[in-house]
Scaffold this motif. Structure first.
Motif, PDB file in Angstrom:
ATOM      1  N   ARG A 106       0.854  -1.186  -0.040  1.00 34.23           N
ATOM      2  CA  ARG A 106      -0.075   0.022   0.158  1.00 34.23           C
ATOM      3  C   ARG A 106       0.961   1.111  -0.075  1.00 34.23           C
ATOM      4  NH1 ARG A 106      -5.518  -0.671   3.706  1.00 34.23           N
ATOM      5  NH2 ARG A 106      -5.951  -2.844   2.966  1.00 34.23           N
ATOM      6  N   PRO A 107       0.509   2.314  -0.791  1.00 30.93           N
ATOM      7  CA  PRO A 107       1.409   3.667  -0.707  1.00 30.93           C
ATOM      8  C   PRO A 107       1.777   4.010   0.793  1.00 30.93           C
ATOM      9  CG  PRO A 107      -0.695   3.784  -2.222  1.00 30.93           C
ATOM     10  CD  PRO A 107      -0.659   2.566  -1.295  1.00 30.93           C
ATOM     11  N   SER A 131       5.904   1.069  -8.643  1.00 33.87           N
ATOM     12  CA  SER A 131       4.840   0.953  -7.470  1.00 33.87           C
ATOM     13  C   SER A 131       3.668   0.573  -7.965  1.00 33.87           C
ATOM     14  CB  SER A 131       4.874   1.984  -6.575  1.00 33.87           C
ATOM     15  OG  SER A 131       5.966   2.303  -6.210  1.00 33.87           O
ATOM     16  N   SER A 133      -0.394  -0.344  -7.193  1.00 32.10           N
ATOM     17  CA  SER A 133      -1.399  -0.135  -6.060  1.00 32.10           C
ATOM     18  C   SER A 133      -2.749   0.101  -6.729  1.00 32.10           C
ATOM     19  CB  SER A 133      -1.302   0.865  -5.109  1.00 32.10           C
ATOM     20  OG  SER A 133      -1.259   2.114  -6.148  1.00 32.10           O
ATOM     21  N   GLN A 137      -0.343   6.535  -6.165  1.00 35.24           N
ATOM     22  CA  GLN A 137       0.616   7.171  -4.775  1.00 35.24           C
ATOM     23  C   GLN A 137      -0.004   8.359  -4.422  1.00 35.24           C
ATOM     24  OE1 GLN A 137       2.801   4.758  -3.715  1.00 35.24           O
ATOM     25  NE2 GLN A 137       1.828   3.471  -5.168  1.00 35.24           N
ATOM     26  N   THR A 142      -5.815   7.459  -2.346  1.00 34.67           N
ATOM     27  CA  THR A 142      -4.610   6.569  -2.584  1.00 34.67           C
ATOM     28  C   THR A 142      -4.702   5.369  -1.202  1.00 34.67           C
ATOM     29  OG1 THR A 142      -2.200   7.000  -2.385  1.00 34.67           O
ATOM     30  CG2 THR A 142      -3.599   8.319  -0.954  1.00 34.67           C
ATOM     31  N   ASP A 205       4.465   4.927 -11.194  1.00 34.50           N
ATOM     32  CA  ASP A 205       3.264   4.578 -10.537  1.00 34.50           C
ATOM     33  C   ASP A 205       2.328   3.983 -11.586  1.00 34.50           C
ATOM     34  OD1 ASP A 205       1.074   4.779  -8.942  1.00 34.50           O
ATOM     35  OD2 ASP A 205       0.876   6.870  -8.990  1.00 34.50           O
ATOM     36  N   ASN A 207      -1.485   1.773 -11.507  1.00 33.15           N
ATOM     37  CA  ASN A 207      -2.425   1.434 -10.483  1.00 33.15           C
ATOM     38  C   ASN A 207      -3.506   0.495 -11.279  1.00 33.15           C
ATOM     39  OD1 ASN A 207      -4.884   3.293 -10.812  1.00 33.15           O
ATOM     40  ND2 ASN A 207      -3.218   4.584 -10.699  1.00 33.15           N
TER      41      ASN A 207
END
Length: 407
Positions: A106-107, A131, A133, A137, A142, A205, A207
Motif C-alpha cells: 500500500r502507498p 509501485s 497499487s 500513489q 490513495t 506509478d 494502479n
C-alpha cells in the motif's frame, strides 16, 4: 542454477543480463515481473515467511494455487522477513545491484520499511522502481484498499457488462490485474529504453483503477457525447444459443447485416424498415434479437458456423478454457505452454503474445517459498555460515529441495 549476469541480450531474450527484484504479491505486479522474465531477465521473487498470498487464493496444490503457479514462472524465490532489520538490509543490498525493483505494498509502506524509491535510488541512481497499487500513489483514494473486482467496478467496466438479467457483472477473470501487469511491463520497457540515454532510473506509478479505465477506450467519450445513454453497437451482434451450444456473431458494416439475414434465411428482417441501419436496429434491438434467438436455436453450432463463414460473417463458437486448450488451431500454433511444476503437476497457460520462438517453454516453473535463498544470497557475497545464521534468526527461509525443481 545461478544466473550469469554477463550474458548478452538476444532478440528472443532482450532483457538477458537485467536483474529484477519482485516484491509484489497477487497477480498484477508478479505478472509484470514474469513478463520481464519471459524476455530474459533474472527475476528474484522476494516473499515474506508466509509466502505470497496468491499461494492460498483458491485450491492449493503443494505450495501453489493456479494463480501463483502461472504468474510466477521463470523466477527464483528468496524468502525475507522484512519485519527484521537484517531482512531489510538484505533487500537494500540486493537493490544496489538490481536494474528493476517492483513493489505492491500500500502507498507509503515501502518508504516506512526503508525500501522506498528515494532511499534505494540514492544508492543506485539507475534503478527503475515500479509501485503497483489499487488507486495510485496520490489522490484522495490513495489509501483505499484495491482489488481486481473493485477496479472493475470503479473504472466503469462492470457498468458496461450488463447481462441478460439486466444486472451489471464483473468480468469473470482477473482482467484488471492482468491489464495492470501489462501496462506496468510497458512502462518499465520504456524506462529501460530511456535509461540507456539518460543514465538514470525513475519511479513509476501504475494502479489497477487507471489501468482498467484505460481498457474502456472509447466508452468514456461515447458516454459523454451521447448524453449518458449510448446506443448499442452493431446490433444484432452478440452471443446466441444454438441447439447444442453457444456462439458469437459480430457485424462490422451494413452489408454484413444483409448477408447475415440471407444466411439464416430471414431476408424479411433485412427489408423491415425498423431494422434498416445500425442506429434503427439499436433502437429496436429487443424486437430483432428475440427473432434471431429463435432462429439460431433451430440448428447446431457447427451447422450455423458453416453457413455464416460461407457468407463471410464474423462468427465463432464460444469455447470454455478447456475447449480452447484442445482446439485444433491452438494446438497447431502452440498457443499454450505446459510446465511440470513440482508439487503441482502439469500447469497450462496461454503463451505470451510477441514471443518469436519457443523460449517460454524453457522458463523454470514457479518456485517454492524461499527455494533459491541460498543461491541468491551467496551470489550477493554472503557465505553459507552467515546465511545459516540468518535462517536461524528467522530473517531468511530456505525451502526444502523437491525432486525436479530447479536450484
Amino acid at each position: 542454477m545461478a544466473v550469469d549476469r554477463k550474458l548478452s541480450p538476444t532478440h528472443d531474450a532482450p532483457y538477458r543480463g537485467l536483474r529484477v527484484l519482485d516484491f509484489g504479491q497477487g497477480i498484477a505486479s508478479p505478472y509484470c515481473a514474469m513478463l520481464l522474465g519471459v524476455y530474459g531477465a533474472d527475476v528474484i521473487k522476494v516473499e515474506p515467511p508466509e509466502g505470497d498470498w496468491s499461494r492460498y487464493l483458491g485450491t492449493t496444490y503443494g505450495s501453489h494455487t493456479t494463480l501463483s503457479a502461472v504468474y510466477n514462472r521463470g523466477k527464483r524465490s528468496l524468502c525475507l522477513d522484512l519485519k527484521q532489520e537484517r531482512g531489510i538490509a538484505i533487500a537494500r543490498q540486493l537493490a544496489r545491484e538490481s536494474d528493476v525493483f517492483i513493489e505492491g505494498f500500500r502507498p507509503g509502506v515501502a518508504a516506512r520499511l526503508g525500501i522506498g524509491y528515494e532511499t534505494l535510488a540514492s544508492d543506485n541512481p539507475g534503478l527503475i522502481y515500479l509501485s503497483v497499487s489499487g488507486f495510485g500513489q496520490s489522490g484522495p483514494y490513495t489509501k483505499r484498499p484495491g482489488s481486481d473486482s473493485v477496479a472493475q467496478a470503479f473504472s466503469g467496466l462492470v457498468s458496461v457488462n450488463v447481462g441478460n438479467d439486466k444486472t451489471p457483472h464483473r468480468v469473470g477473470t482477473t482482467i484488471s490485474d492482468v491489464a495492470t501487469g501489462v501496462y506496468a511491463f510497458q512502462a518499465i520497457a520504456t524506462a529501460l529504453f530511456a535509461r540507456a540515454t539518460v543514465g538514470t532510473g525513475r519511479w513509476i506509478d501504475v494502479n489497477l483503477a487507471q489501468s482498467t479505465a484505460a481498457l474502456l477506450g472509447h466508452k468514456v467519450a461515447e458516454f459523454v457525447l451521447e448524453g449518458g445513454a449510448p446506443r448499442a453497437l452493431n446490433v444484432p451482434a452478440g452471443s446466441y444459443q444454438t441447439r447444442d451450444g453457444w456462439m458469437m456473431v459480430t457485424l462490422v458494416n451494413e452489408p454484413h447485416y444483409k448477408r447475415l439475414c440471407a444466411a439464416i434465411e430471414r431476408e424479411d428482417l433485412a427489408s423491415d424498415p425498423r431494422f434498416a441501419d445500425f442506429a434503427r436496429r439499436a433502437d429496436a434491438a429487443d424486437a430483432l434479437i428475440s427473432q434471431m434467438r429463435d432462429v439460431f436455436l433451430s440448428q447446431s453450432t457447427e451447422a450455423w458456423l458453416a453457413r455464416l463463414h460461407a457468407a463471410d460473417i464474423v462468427a465463432e463458437r464460444i469455447l470454455s478454457p478447456g475447449d480452447w486448450l484442445r482446439n485444433v488451431h491452438v494446438e497447431a500454433t502452440k498457443a499454450a505452454v505446459c510446465q511440470d511444476t513440482p508439487g503441482v503437476g502439469l500447469v497450462y497457460a496461454p503463451r505470451t503474445p510477441g514471443i518469436a520462438s519457443l523460449s517460454e517453454d524453457k522458463l523454470r516453473p514457479a518456485p517454492d517459498i524461499g527455494q533459491d535463498s541460498y543461491e541468491i544470497l551467496m551470489e550477493a557475497g554472503l557465505d553459507r555460515s552467515a546465511i545459516d545464521e540468518l535462517i536461524k534468526a528467522g530473517a531468511v527461509r530456505q525451502a526444502e529441495p523437491k525432486g525436479g525443481q530447479a536450484s
